[in-house]
Design a protein around this motif. Structure first.
Motif, PDB file in Angstrom:
ATOM      1  N   LEU A  70       8.713  -0.261   4.480  1.00  0.00           N
ATOM      2  CA  LEU A  70       8.052   0.586   3.492  1.00  0.00           C
ATOM      3  C   LEU A  70       8.855   1.856   3.221  1.00  0.00           C
ATOM      4  O   LEU A  70       9.344   2.498   4.151  1.00  0.00           O
ATOM      5  N   GLU A  93       5.266   3.933  -1.537  1.00  0.00           N
ATOM      6  CA  GLU A  93       4.607   2.902  -0.743  1.00  0.00           C
ATOM      7  C   GLU A  93       3.786   3.519   0.385  1.00  0.00           C
ATOM      8  O   GLU A  93       2.719   3.035   0.726  1.00  0.00           O
ATOM      9  N   ASP A 107      -1.256   4.757   2.139  1.00  0.00           N
ATOM     10  CA  ASP A 107      -0.326   3.814   1.511  1.00  0.00           C
ATOM     11  C   ASP A 107      -0.737   3.528   0.073  1.00  0.00           C
ATOM     12  O   ASP A 107      -1.756   4.041  -0.428  1.00  0.00           O
ATOM     13  N   ALA A 108       0.034   2.699  -0.614  1.00  0.00           N
ATOM     14  CA  ALA A 108      -0.184   2.447  -2.037  1.00  0.00           C
ATOM     15  C   ALA A 108      -1.498   1.742  -2.312  1.00  0.00           C
ATOM     16  O   ALA A 108      -2.009   1.788  -3.439  1.00  0.00           O
ATOM     17  N   ILE A 165       1.534  -3.951  -0.057  1.00  0.00           N
ATOM     18  CA  ILE A 165       1.678  -2.507  -0.269  1.00  0.00           C
ATOM     19  C   ILE A 165       2.866  -2.233  -1.181  1.00  0.00           C
ATOM     20  O   ILE A 165       2.790  -1.405  -2.104  1.00  0.00           O
ATOM     21  N   ARG A 166       3.956  -2.936  -0.952  1.00  0.00           N
ATOM     22  CA  ARG A 166       5.145  -2.746  -1.792  1.00  0.00           C
ATOM     23  C   ARG A 166       4.865  -3.189  -3.233  1.00  0.00           C
ATOM     24  O   ARG A 166       5.289  -2.539  -4.196  1.00  0.00           O
ATOM     25  N   ALA A 188       2.697  -0.616  -4.960  1.00  0.00           N
ATOM     26  CA  ALA A 188       3.451   0.580  -5.339  1.00  0.00           C
ATOM     27  C   ALA A 188       4.132   0.368  -6.688  1.00  0.00           C
ATOM     28  O   ALA A 188       4.140   1.266  -7.546  1.00  0.00           O
TER      29      ALA A 188
END
Length: 408
Positions: free
Chosen positions: A49, A110, A133-134, A190-191, A194
């Motif tokens: 991340l 992220e 986090d995102a 999460i990535r 983002a």
């Protein structure tokens, strides 16, 4: 003095003991007792991340009281320096992708870390840290406190470890604990989120359908095709955004490197001044308490005296107690001198805080107190770039292939 007299004096004696006890403070002082956990294996790129650490809230409001121990020039510097130290710590562990310091939180991160300085002297550092986090998942929301060891400011210490490195290590370890609690799929999501949130920020009509949201939590509802022209354009614009973020991060890195030496000198002097202040405070309170007891005992003794000799002795107690009380007040005045010394040290650091100007894609960005405003202006420019490159408003973009379910 009779037992009865001592009994009557007991409340004053107890009050003095409480006063003396209250002025004694204990702290555990150690050097680098907590180690940051480093990666023992290579982590898949898709699970690394990116971390953005926003410049901290300096933790004060104007006007600042003169005897508060807060020096605005120093706090403003620390608001950038503390994220820099945390950046260096996280980057060194190998558990993360790029770790950057940015002027303010943004939707393309992220993992975003924000913070506020609660207390900062050469001796004590306390900060409040929040990491999200995102997806909107909160990783951390707690305070960290550390007391520096005197050895940290000793010329005999060859390690040159930051006096508060333990604090940064604890933050890093807590973040790692949260990361390890997530599955590989959650990290990859999460990535993806983002990217989608960055795209939605620039072109909401084109990408909003791919994002699901329940209160403050986001989830992936669908994915556009990799060949989608809008996706390719967003990727190109995001690369430009990274260039500015990298430039901002480089500014804060250079800033941290340049102020390290004068800031260390300030902290060392502040540490000694804090010790002096504590010593003066203890001596002042002790003398005032002892003086108060002497005065009370003398007055009571004078009232109980049966002859002139006893009265004279009691009067001497009153005078002596009064003198001790006065010297306690004098010590309080000495405290003000140390506060002035700290103030001068804080003001001397401000000369090292100079704005920087960089050129990026033909746009001038001033990196100073207005860096946050400059970054917001840059994001507006990115939206215009997207509109100019597409030639139409994002609202005409195609919706997701499958109709997303209704959010609960």
């Amino acid at each position: 003095m009779s037992t009865n007299a001592i009994t009557r004096l007991r409340p004053a004696l107890v009050a003095a003991l409480v006063l003396l006890t209250g002025c004694v403070s204990q702290s555990v002082k150690h050097v680098n007792a907590t180690k940051a956990v480093h990666a023992e294996r290579e982590i898949p790129q898709a699970e690394l991340l990116d971390v953005n650490i926003a410049v901290f809230d300096p933790g004060y409001t104007e006007p600042v009281e003169e005897d508060s121990g807060i020096f605005p020039q120093v706090r403003k510097a620390e608001a950038g320096f503390i994220p820099y130290r945390l950046r260096e710590t996280l980057q060194s562990t190998g558990h993360w992708g790029p770790v950057r310091v940015v002027p303010s939180p943004n939707t393309s991160s992220e993992l975003t870390i924000t913070g506020r300085i609660i207390e900062s002297t050469g001796r004590d550092l306390e900060i409040a840290v929040r990491a999200v986090d995102a997806s909107g998942r909160v990783w951390l929301d707690k305070s960290y406190r550390e007391t520096a060891a005197s050895l940290s400011y000793s010329d005999a210490d060859p390690s040159q470890i930051d006096p508060f490195q333990d604090l940064y290590n604890r933050v890093a370890n807590d973040l790692l604990k949260q990361r390890k609690a997530l599955s590989s799929k959650q990290l990859r999501d999460i990535r993806t989120l983002a990217f989608l949130r960055f795209a939605d920020d620039l072109a909401p009509d084109a990408f909003a359908g791919y994002l699901g949201k329940n209160k403050e939590r986001y989830r992936v509802r669908g994915l556009p095709a990799d060949s989608d022209p809008n996706v390719q354009r967003i990727n190109a614009i995001r690369d430009r955004d990274y260039r500015l973020v990298d430039a901002l991060d480089q500014h804060y890195y250079l800033f941290g490197e340049q102020i390290q030496a004068p800031y260390d000198e300030w902290r060392a002097a502040s540490y000694q001044e804090a010790k002096n202040l504590e010593k003066v405070r203890k001596e002042s309170l002790a003398r005032m308490a002892a003086g108060a007891v002497g005065v009370v005992a003398g007055i009571y003794g004078a009232g109980q005296a049966s002859n002139s000799a006893q009265a004279a002795a009691a009067y001497t107690g009153v005078v002596g107690g009064g003198y001790l009380f006065k010297t306690g007040l004098d010590k309080g005045a000495e405290k003000k001198l140390h506060i002035e010394a700290l103030k001068e040290l804080g003001e001397s650091l401000s000369s090292d805080l100079k704005p920087r100007v960089i050129e990026l894609d033909g746009k001038t960005v001033t990196l100073s107190g207005s860096a946050e405003a400059q970054y917001q202006e840059w994001r507006e420019l990115l939206r215009k770039i997207y509109t100019n490159e597409t030639g139409f408003e994002p609202a005409s973009a195609a919706p997701p292939a499958s109709s997303p379910e209704k959010d609960q």
